[in-house]
Design an enzyme around this catalytic site. Structure first.
Site, PDB file in Angstrom:
ATOM      1  N   LYS A   1       0.842  -1.207   0.000  1.00  0.00           N
ATOM      2  CA  LYS A   1       0.000   0.000   0.000  1.00  0.00           C
ATOM      3  C   LYS A   1       0.876   1.254   0.000  1.00  0.00           C
ATOM      4  O   LYS A   1       0.662   2.171  -0.785  1.00  0.00           O
ATOM      5  CB  LYS A   1      -0.893  -0.011   1.248  1.00  0.00           C
ATOM      6  CG  LYS A   1      -1.560   1.321   1.527  1.00  0.00           C
ATOM      7  CD  LYS A   1      -2.456   1.264   2.747  1.00  0.00           C
ATOM      8  CE  LYS A   1      -1.795   1.626   4.048  1.00  0.00           C
ATOM      9  NZ  LYS A   1      -1.447   3.054   4.226  1.00  0.00           N
ATOM     10  N   ASN A   2       1.875   1.263   0.884  1.00  0.00           N
ATOM     11  CA  ASN A   2       2.660   2.489   1.053  1.00  0.00           C
ATOM     12  C   ASN A   2       3.620   2.766  -0.101  1.00  0.00           C
ATOM     13  O   ASN A   2       4.235   3.824  -0.155  1.00  0.00           O
ATOM     14  CB  ASN A   2       3.420   2.463   2.386  1.00  0.00           C
ATOM     15  CG  ASN A   2       2.479   2.662   3.568  1.00  0.00           C
ATOM     16  OD1 ASN A   2       1.297   2.954   3.377  1.00  0.00           O
ATOM     17  ND2 ASN A   2       3.002   2.505   4.769  1.00  0.00           N
TER      18      ASN A   2
ATOM     19  N   CYS B   1      -4.564  12.863  13.760  1.00  0.00           N
ATOM     20  CA  CYS B   1      -5.195  11.568  13.492  1.00  0.00           C
ATOM     21  C   CYS B   1      -5.069  10.693  14.718  1.00  0.00           C
ATOM     22  O   CYS B   1      -4.466  11.089  15.712  1.00  0.00           O
ATOM     23  CB  CYS B   1      -4.637  10.925  12.237  1.00  0.00           C
ATOM     24  SG  CYS B   1      -3.176   9.963  12.489  1.00  0.00           S
TER      25      CYS B   1
ATOM     26  N   ARG C   1       0.923  14.364  13.565  1.00  0.00           N
ATOM     27  CA  ARG C   1       1.298  14.158  12.168  1.00  0.00           C
ATOM     28  C   ARG C   1       1.236  15.425  11.295  1.00  0.00           C
ATOM     29  O   ARG C   1       0.487  15.472  10.314  1.00  0.00           O
ATOM     30  CB  ARG C   1       0.451  13.043  11.538  1.00  0.00           C
ATOM     31  CG  ARG C   1       0.619  11.743  12.257  1.00  0.00           C
ATOM     32  CD  ARG C   1      -0.112  10.628  11.593  1.00  0.00           C
ATOM     33  NE  ARG C   1       0.614  10.063  10.465  1.00  0.00           N
ATOM     34  CZ  ARG C   1       0.197   9.017   9.784  1.00  0.00           C
ATOM     35  NH1 ARG C   1      -0.931   8.442  10.098  1.00  0.00           N
ATOM     36  NH2 ARG C   1       0.910   8.549   8.783  1.00  0.00           N
TER      37      ARG C   1
ATOM     38  N   ASP D   1       4.805   0.576  12.238  1.00  0.00           N
ATOM     39  CA  ASP D   1       3.621  -0.095  11.683  1.00  0.00           C
ATOM     40  C   ASP D   1       3.526  -1.570  12.092  1.00  0.00           C
ATOM     41  O   ASP D   1       2.542  -2.232  11.766  1.00  0.00           O
ATOM     42  CB  ASP D   1       3.614   0.007  10.145  1.00  0.00           C
ATOM     43  CG  ASP D   1       3.192   1.394   9.676  1.00  0.00           C
ATOM     44  OD1 ASP D   1       2.766   2.213  10.510  1.00  0.00           O
ATOM     45  OD2 ASP D   1       3.303   1.664   8.462  1.00  0.00           O
TER      46      ASP D   1
ATOM     47  N   ARG E   1      -8.520  -0.607   4.868  1.00  0.00           N
ATOM     48  CA  ARG E   1      -7.656   0.411   4.264  1.00  0.00           C
ATOM     49  C   ARG E   1      -6.326  -0.214   3.849  1.00  0.00           C
ATOM     50  O   ARG E   1      -5.695   0.266   2.906  1.00  0.00           O
ATOM     51  CB  ARG E   1      -7.352   1.519   5.275  1.00  0.00           C
ATOM     52  CG  ARG E   1      -8.470   2.510   5.470  1.00  0.00           C
ATOM     53  CD  ARG E   1      -7.974   3.663   6.318  1.00  0.00           C
ATOM     54  NE  ARG E   1      -6.637   4.036   5.883  1.00  0.00           N
ATOM     55  CZ  ARG E   1      -5.645   4.415   6.690  1.00  0.00           C
ATOM     56  NH1 ARG E   1      -5.828   4.487   7.973  1.00  0.00           N
ATOM     57  NH2 ARG E   1      -4.470   4.726   6.201  1.00  0.00           N
TER      58      ARG E   1
HETATM   59  C1  UD1 Z   1       4.438   6.777   6.555  1.00  0.00           C
HETATM   60  C2  UD1 Z   1       3.574   5.561   6.365  1.00  0.00           C
HETATM   61  C3  UD1 Z   1       3.018   5.087   7.696  1.00  0.00           C
HETATM   62  C4  UD1 Z   1       4.148   4.890   8.690  1.00  0.00           C
HETATM   63  C5  UD1 Z   1       5.038   6.110   8.773  1.00  0.00           C
HETATM   64  C6  UD1 Z   1       6.269   5.890   9.635  1.00  0.00           C
HETATM   65  C7  UD1 Z   1       2.674   5.909   4.132  1.00  0.00           C
HETATM   66  C8  UD1 Z   1       1.484   6.209   3.299  1.00  0.00           C
HETATM   67  N1  UD1 Z   1       2.478   5.915   5.447  1.00  0.00           N
HETATM   68  O1  UD1 Z   1       3.597   7.814   7.074  1.00  0.00           O
HETATM   69  O2  UD1 Z   1       2.332   3.868   7.475  1.00  0.00           O
HETATM   70  O3  UD1 Z   1       3.599   4.638   9.984  1.00  0.00           O
HETATM   71  O4  UD1 Z   1       5.494   6.474   7.460  1.00  0.00           O
HETATM   72  O5  UD1 Z   1       6.994   4.801   9.178  1.00  0.00           O
HETATM   73  O6  UD1 Z   1       3.745   5.624   3.639  1.00  0.00           O
HETATM   74  N2  UD1 Z   1       6.535  14.555  10.962  1.00  0.00           N
HETATM   75  C9  UD1 Z   1       6.662  15.887  11.264  1.00  0.00           C
HETATM   76  N3  UD1 Z   1       6.598  16.792  10.252  1.00  0.00           N
HETATM   77  C10 UD1 Z   1       6.437  16.432   8.958  1.00  0.00           C
HETATM   78  C11 UD1 Z   1       6.325  15.068   8.644  1.00  0.00           C
HETATM   79  C12 UD1 Z   1       6.378  14.146   9.663  1.00  0.00           C
HETATM   80  O7  UD1 Z   1       6.799  16.258  12.430  1.00  0.00           O
HETATM   81  O8  UD1 Z   1       6.388  17.314   8.087  1.00  0.00           O
HETATM   82  C13 UD1 Z   1       6.572  13.536  12.034  1.00  0.00           C
HETATM   83  C14 UD1 Z   1       5.235  12.821  12.184  1.00  0.00           C
HETATM   84  O9  UD1 Z   1       4.350  13.540  13.018  1.00  0.00           O
HETATM   85  C15 UD1 Z   1       5.657  11.516  12.788  1.00  0.00           C
HETATM   86  C16 UD1 Z   1       7.038  11.254  12.169  1.00  0.00           C
HETATM   87  O10 UD1 Z   1       7.475  12.512  11.681  1.00  0.00           O
HETATM   88  O11 UD1 Z   1       5.791  11.632  14.184  1.00  0.00           O
HETATM   89  C17 UD1 Z   1       7.037  10.234  11.050  1.00  0.00           C
HETATM   90  O12 UD1 Z   1       6.140  10.646  10.050  1.00  0.00           O
HETATM   91  P1  UD1 Z   1       6.346  10.283   8.511  1.00  0.00           P
HETATM   92  O13 UD1 Z   1       7.598   9.495   8.335  1.00  0.00           O
HETATM   93  O14 UD1 Z   1       6.171  11.520   7.714  1.00  0.00           O
HETATM   94  O15 UD1 Z   1       5.116   9.310   8.258  1.00  0.00           O
HETATM   95  P2  UD1 Z   1       4.085   9.324   7.056  1.00  0.00           P
HETATM   96  O16 UD1 Z   1       4.786   9.603   5.775  1.00  0.00           O
HETATM   97  O17 UD1 Z   1       2.916  10.168   7.420  1.00  0.00           O
END
Ligand code: UD1
Length: 417
Positions: free
Chosen positions: A22-23, A116, A121, A304, A396
């Protein structure tokens, strides 16, 4: 509303095929927006998040069609640059259209995702990166409005190696003028697949899979043709299903290099894992040992898989500690596991699990995608019947999970509530 009913206590045996990730599918589908042509992505899982991504692509004006497990995206006529709140709140990964739209159309308007179930996030690092590439960012009525004539390459240091942020910036920088260097980039296998896919479209990206990625921008990209890598989280979930039921499974499509952290912890717990030609054989022991884990970015233990590993540790012969460092509120499954008899205490960002308490079936509620999987796993090892409600979370991210588990001997089915 549907629920999943499970009568536990059956050791799972046989072979299971892991679906496409999915990711990986989501950024690849959005990457098709970068090319003025018809792309095709195969081995795409049939999931609710994929349907949401297809809906979003169609709202933007793309012509999308399904051919078996392949999805064809004709992105020649993009008419809109807006991702609405309705779609973004259903699936946060919708924010991944920002980079491609900005690079291709010079404009994107995307709803801010908001908090969420598992944490705040934010997407501040995505936005900071776009600004470094020369985009103007404005917040307006809950929407991010990004504009740029042509993005310009820049050096971007990510405060944390965000997966989505790295993907969004990779896609934007691929069409920027000049060189972009992403420092402290995410290194997940999904990032490597996206970079390889972009390179196959004509991008010039080096270093994906390491903390420093160098992108030499190009004028235009060709349509994408690729096949999605196997879902390492689905694979990991089946590996734990074998371990928690003292079963014996061949998880076809599980890739050893994607699972190093999980394999190492399962081996410490006493699980036998053997690579075979096209997957991993996993044999659960009669008695599991307690193991501590700490989630972190790849190649660390994936957040995850945290909830699923916690379900496993409720069966271990002793006390284990699971620490969550990636998301701030990812213990929603604990209360539900407690309702099934698990002895778990929360201590700040850690959970302490006293294993070997017998799990008993109960009505439980799924709260997010991976939490749902942990409840299914606990139910497979519990006495009596468990009913998991709110399974739209599960749909999902897990393709036909009850059918796949039933084929391995589990007594599991879906019912209307
Ligand atoms: C992706 C995955 C999700 C997984 C996560 C961490 C997808 C669609 N989803 O989510 O399944 O759990 O990686 O492996 O691929 N953060 C910030 N600022 C930002 C971006 C992130 O503070 O601009 C923080 C987030 O709040 C979180 C951490 O960084 O605490 C990791 O987030 P991120 O790696 O961005 O996860 P996703 O891409 O949302």
């Amino acid at each position: 509303m549907e629920k999943i009913v499970i009568q536990g206590g059956v050791p799972l045996t046989g072979e299971v095929q892991v679906s496409g990730a999915k990711n990986s599918s989501l950024p690849l589908l959005f990457a098709t927006l970068l090319a003025d042509g018809v792309s095709e992505i195969c081995n795409v899982p049939n999931l609710r998040d994929i349907s949401t991504a297809v809906k979003l692509l169609r709202e933007l004006g793309a012509d999308v069609s399904h051919h078996g497990d392949c999805i064809r995206v004709d992105a020649r006529r993009i008419q809109s640059v807006e991702a609405s709140y309705d779609l973004v709140k259903t699936m946060r990964a919708s924010v991944l259209v920002l980079g491609p739209l900005l690079a291709r159309c010079g404009h994107a308007r995307v709803s801010l995702p908001g908090g969420c179930a598992i944490g705040a996030r934010p997407i501040n690092l995505h936005l900071k990166g776009f600004e470094a590439l020369g985009a103007r960012i404005q917040l307006d009525h809950g929407y991010v409005e990004a504009t740029a004539d042509r993005l310009r390459g820049a050096k971007i240091y990510l405060d944390m190696p965000t997966v989505g942020g790295t993907e969004n910036l990779l896609m934007a920088a691929a069409l920027a003028e000049g060189v972009t260097v992403l420092e402290n980039a995410a290194r997940e296998p999904e990032i490597v697949q996206l970079a390889e896919a972009l390179n196959s479209m004509g991008a010039k990206i080096e270093g994906a899979g390491t903390a420093i990625i160098r992108i030499q921008g190009v004028e235009r990209l060709q349509p994408l043709n690729c096949s999605v890598i196997p879902d390492r989280i689905e694979a990991g979930t089946f590996m734990i299903a074998a371990a928690i039921t003292a079963g014996d499974l061949l998880v076809r499509g599980a890739v050893e290099e994607h699972q190093e952290a999980l394999i190492s912890k399962l081996v410490d717990a006493g699980v036998l894992i053997r690579p075979e030609a096209d997957g991993l054989r996993v044999v659960g022991p009669e008695k599991l040992q307690p193991v501590d884990i700490r989630t972190s970015v790849f190649p660390g233990f994936p957040t995850d898989m945290q909830a699923q590993f916690m379900a496993l540790m409720t069966k271990a012969d002793g006390t284990s500690r699971i620490s969550e460092t990636v998301f701030e509120n990812r213990f929603m499954h604990v209360c539900e596991l407690q309702r099934m008899g698990a002895d778990i205490q929360i201590d700040g960002h850690s959970a302490i699990i006293r294993g070997c308490t017998p799990l008993t079936g109960a009505p439980v509620m799924a709260t997010d995608l991976r939490a749902s999987a942990s409840l299914i796993l606990a139910a497979l090892a519990a006495e009596n019947t468990t009913e998991v409600s709110r399974i739209y979370h599960l749909d999902r991210g897990y393709e036909k999970i009850e059918k796949k588990l039933a084929a391995l001997g589990a007594r599991i089915w879906r019912e209307q509530e």
